[in-house]
Design a protein around this motif. Sequence first.
Motif, PDB file in Angstrom:
ATOM      1  N   LEU A 220       0.824  -1.208   0.000  1.00  0.00           N
ATOM      2  CA  LEU A 220       0.000   0.000   0.000  1.00  0.00           C
ATOM      3  C   LEU A 220       0.862   1.264   0.000  1.00  0.00           C
ATOM      4  O   LEU A 220       0.504   2.276  -0.618  1.00  0.00           O
ATOM      5  CB  LEU A 220      -0.950  -0.005   1.204  1.00  0.00           C
ATOM      6  CG  LEU A 220      -2.093  -1.024   1.135  1.00  0.00           C
ATOM      7  CD1 LEU A 220      -2.818  -1.109   2.469  1.00  0.00           C
ATOM      8  CD2 LEU A 220      -3.075  -0.654   0.021  1.00  0.00           C
ATOM      9  N   ARG A 224       0.747   4.215  -2.685  1.00  0.00           N
ATOM     10  CA  ARG A 224       0.611   5.625  -2.297  1.00  0.00           C
ATOM     11  C   ARG A 224       1.722   6.478  -2.889  1.00  0.00           C
ATOM     12  O   ARG A 224       1.479   7.569  -3.440  1.00  0.00           O
ATOM     13  CB  ARG A 224       0.635   5.733  -0.767  1.00  0.00           C
ATOM     14  CG  ARG A 224       0.476   7.158  -0.231  1.00  0.00           C
ATOM     15  CD  ARG A 224       0.809   7.230   1.242  1.00  0.00           C
ATOM     16  NE  ARG A 224       2.222   6.895   1.487  1.00  0.00           N
ATOM     17  CZ  ARG A 224       2.741   6.703   2.701  1.00  0.00           C
ATOM     18  NH1 ARG A 224       1.975   6.790   3.776  1.00  0.00           N
ATOM     19  NH2 ARG A 224       4.027   6.417   2.834  1.00  0.00           N
ATOM     20  N   SER A 247      -5.445   0.733   4.385  1.00  0.00           N
ATOM     21  CA  SER A 247      -5.412   1.928   3.533  1.00  0.00           C
ATOM     22  C   SER A 247      -5.815   3.152   4.339  1.00  0.00           C
ATOM     23  O   SER A 247      -5.198   4.229   4.234  1.00  0.00           O
ATOM     24  CB  SER A 247      -6.353   1.754   2.337  1.00  0.00           C
ATOM     25  OG  SER A 247      -5.928   0.727   1.494  1.00  0.00           O
ATOM     26  N   LEU A 252      -4.341   6.794   2.949  1.00  0.00           N
ATOM     27  CA  LEU A 252      -4.420   6.813   1.482  1.00  0.00           C
ATOM     28  C   LEU A 252      -5.701   7.498   1.027  1.00  0.00           C
ATOM     29  O   LEU A 252      -6.794   7.138   1.476  1.00  0.00           O
ATOM     30  CB  LEU A 252      -4.378   5.389   0.921  1.00  0.00           C
ATOM     31  CG  LEU A 252      -2.982   4.856   0.557  1.00  0.00           C
ATOM     32  CD1 LEU A 252      -2.184   4.566   1.820  1.00  0.00           C
ATOM     33  CD2 LEU A 252      -3.112   3.595  -0.283  1.00  0.00           C
ATOM     34  N   VAL A 254      -7.608   7.355  -1.765  1.00  0.00           N
ATOM     35  CA  VAL A 254      -7.861   6.607  -2.998  1.00  0.00           C
ATOM     36  C   VAL A 254      -9.287   6.058  -2.989  1.00  0.00           C
ATOM     37  O   VAL A 254      -9.893   5.863  -1.927  1.00  0.00           O
ATOM     38  CB  VAL A 254      -6.884   5.420  -3.164  1.00  0.00           C
ATOM     39  CG1 VAL A 254      -5.463   5.909  -3.362  1.00  0.00           C
ATOM     40  CG2 VAL A 254      -6.963   4.473  -1.972  1.00  0.00           C
TER      41      VAL A 254
END
Length: 386
Positions: A220, A224, A247, A252, A254
């Motif tokens: 992850l 990132r 996450s 993150l 996203v």
Amino acid sequence: MYVKKRGKIFLLILLIVVVNTLTACSSSQESLEKILRIGVVGPESGGSAQLGQGQRKAVELAVNEINKNKLAGEWKLEAVFQDDEGNPTKSSSATNKLIQESKVNVIIASINSSSTLADMVVTERAGIPQITPGSTGASITEQGNEWIFRTAANDSFQADALVKYAKEDLGITKVATFTASDDYGQSGAKLLKNAIEKYGLELVANPTYNNGDKDFKPQLITIRDNGAQAIFMWGLYTEAALISNQSQQLGLDVQLFGASGMAAQKLIELGGDAAQGLILTQTFLPDADIPTVKEFVQKYKEKYNEDPIPHGAQAYDTVYIIANAVLKADSSEPEALRDAIRNTQGLELVTGNPTFNEQGDDIGKRLLITKIDGNKFTLIKAFETK
């Protein structure tokens, strides 16, 4: 003394004759019944147990309904279940056991794509039709196996729909894939890559993981640091929930996407707040305003006191396809059943109007793009799979 002995021998012989006569009558009566035995293989324990348990419940519900209402005519359906724990070796063994020992006429198997790939070797060799209501790996129907059919949505449809939605509806341009290292995950990774190239997005990272992994932070962090706006996951619900949580822990920013293999209530339960807004494909929503869906959900909830999952809805439809096939063929012979399944048409079922293409994929399904909102999946957009 001699007379008594002869009398006992006579009575013994008479008893044997009576028993043999009754047994013969019973066997004759049984042979007159038209029984279609359906073998069902799925993970009723292990990491994808909720999917296999949902499949079993839906199959039992459909079998009982069909027999009660004589929807297969004079044919009576019998289901025999085997737990494969989501393990390909155990799945292959369970399939072989159903064919050799239980003498099943058709197989419903399995949920995990790697298991179905193992099972279909057995069913092809035995010449027994197999329908998978849960496995979506594209390679399953790409091998020219005339005995395999699928009532789940092919991963190729799902990958294309997700990437297209990300690009055209959300304006996403830089993405990462994060996929399981098994057959299912790697098939998905390949299809996602193809769709990403097709729609002109940039693939900035494509790490993998093993089923059962707990720590996903190294991958992850790579995602990132490469500036991904979205992560396309391809695996099952347990790992997807952990990825969602980690996450969030890493901060993150996203959009998370996933495929139907993780479409289970457990994803929402295990993912918690981190899974909110996750977008994924599936073929069934229990609150859809469609008469066939409403009727199925009502019956399922009355029997099991819970909502059915997509894998259950697909399994339910699969039993109705089999019932229609044996009714049309009026035979339990493998080739007759296979051909009748291939020619399925005119059924209005829970997940669509089944029609099989040359490869054995059901192209009459509704493919839904959904997102997690609160404690349920909600509809964003619907696609046809034709």
